[in-house]
Design an enzyme around this catalytic site. Structure first.
Site, PDB file in Angstrom:
ATOM      1  N   HIS A  30      12.184 -33.514 -70.600  1.00 21.42           N
ATOM      2  CA  HIS A  30      11.480 -32.260 -71.174  1.00 21.42           C
ATOM      3  C   HIS A  30      11.793 -32.041 -72.407  1.00 21.42           C
ATOM      4  O   HIS A  30      12.950 -32.121 -72.992  1.00 21.42           O
ATOM      5  CB  HIS A  30      11.592 -31.064 -70.161  1.00 21.42           C
ATOM      6  N   LYS A  37      19.614 -26.211 -75.700  1.00 27.16           N
ATOM      7  CA  LYS A  37      20.025 -25.992 -74.594  1.00 27.16           C
ATOM      8  C   LYS A  37      21.436 -26.386 -74.604  1.00 27.16           C
ATOM      9  O   LYS A  37      22.075 -27.337 -75.355  1.00 27.16           O
ATOM     10  CB  LYS A  37      19.332 -26.873 -73.580  1.00 27.16           C
ATOM     11  N   TYR A  61      22.114 -23.744 -67.462  1.00 29.26           N
ATOM     12  CA  TYR A  61      21.696 -23.947 -68.760  1.00 29.26           C
ATOM     13  C   TYR A  61      21.763 -22.621 -69.751  1.00 29.26           C
ATOM     14  O   TYR A  61      21.268 -21.425 -69.056  1.00 29.26           O
ATOM     15  CB  TYR A  61      20.072 -24.068 -68.937  1.00 29.26           C
ATOM     16  N   ASP A  89       6.309 -34.295 -63.656  1.00 31.89           N
ATOM     17  CA  ASP A  89       7.072 -35.387 -64.381  1.00 31.89           C
ATOM     18  C   ASP A  89       6.536 -36.824 -63.938  1.00 31.89           C
ATOM     19  O   ASP A  89       6.473 -37.616 -64.748  1.00 31.89           O
ATOM     20  CB  ASP A  89       8.454 -35.397 -63.884  1.00 31.89           C
TER      21      ASP A  89
END
Length: 205
Positions: A62, A72, A132, A168
């Site tokens: 991603h 991130k 995250y 995905d």
């Protein structure tokens, strides 16, 4: 806390110092000053996520449009994963390269990814739980994916039959994403991170 830049520019591995005794342990899993000293600007904290995955699940790859992208800071608070950073920035010297770091609840390492990099992981245990910290809030219109099993990327996932989400599994290859203009541009990513550094310097003065 030790910070080491990975082979993909803008990605860092962070290894915390753990302090344990018979009661348990304590560690600093995130220090904004240490990270800012390494990358040149503080990580803006806009959103925090938790992801729980069954063993064999692969999520990613991603990435988000730049600007503003989404930096991130990722750590595994339960179980273990193989965390993967992919350089999807068109024009980057390491375009198409990937690096993997094992994140688990033993060494408690973390990975930082700057804006424009692709991210994915494979759960090595059941209930693998990732935490995250993100620099921007989720924007579905600016979020994209590249197929994690793309032969051009040739990521060495440690499972024979990865479990993918429908999204995905339908993601384009790196080449197709590049041809359709989906991928971030290296120069724009650099200009954006330079603007963050400049803003930090101006604020300090």
């Amino acid at each position: 806390m030790k910070l080491r830049e990975l082979g993909v520019e803008g990605a860092w591995e962070i290894t915390p110092e753990q302090h344990g005794d018979p009661r348990g342990l304590f560690l600093e899993w995130y220090r904004f000053d240490r990270l800012a000293g390494a990358v040149g600007h503080p990580l803006r904290l806009a959103q925090g996520n938790l992801s729980v995955s069954a063993r064999g699940v692969v999520r990613g790859i991603h990435f988000a449009d730049v600007p503003p992208g989404q930096a991130k800071y990722v750590t595994c608070v339960r179980g273990s994963v193989l965390d993967v950073v992919v350089d999807v920035r068109v024009g980057s010297p390491t375009f198409g390269r990937w690096e993997a770091v094992r994140l688990d609840d033993v060494d408690r390492r973390a990975v930082y990814l700057s804006e424009g990099l692709g991210h994915g992981f494979c759960a090595l245990t059941d209930h693998a739980t990732l935490s995250y910290l993100c620099s921007t809030t989720y924007d579905p219109t600016a979020e994209h994916a590249v197929h994690p099993l793309d032969p051009q990327l040739a990521i060495e996932w440690p499972v024979a039959a990865p479990l993918l989400s429908a999204r995905d599994d339908a993601a384009p290859s790196l080449a197709r994403a590049r041809d359709s203009g989906l991928l971030p541009v290296y120069e724009r990513c650099h200009a954006y991170t330079d603007s963050l550094r400049s803003a930090t310097t101006a604020h300090q003065h």
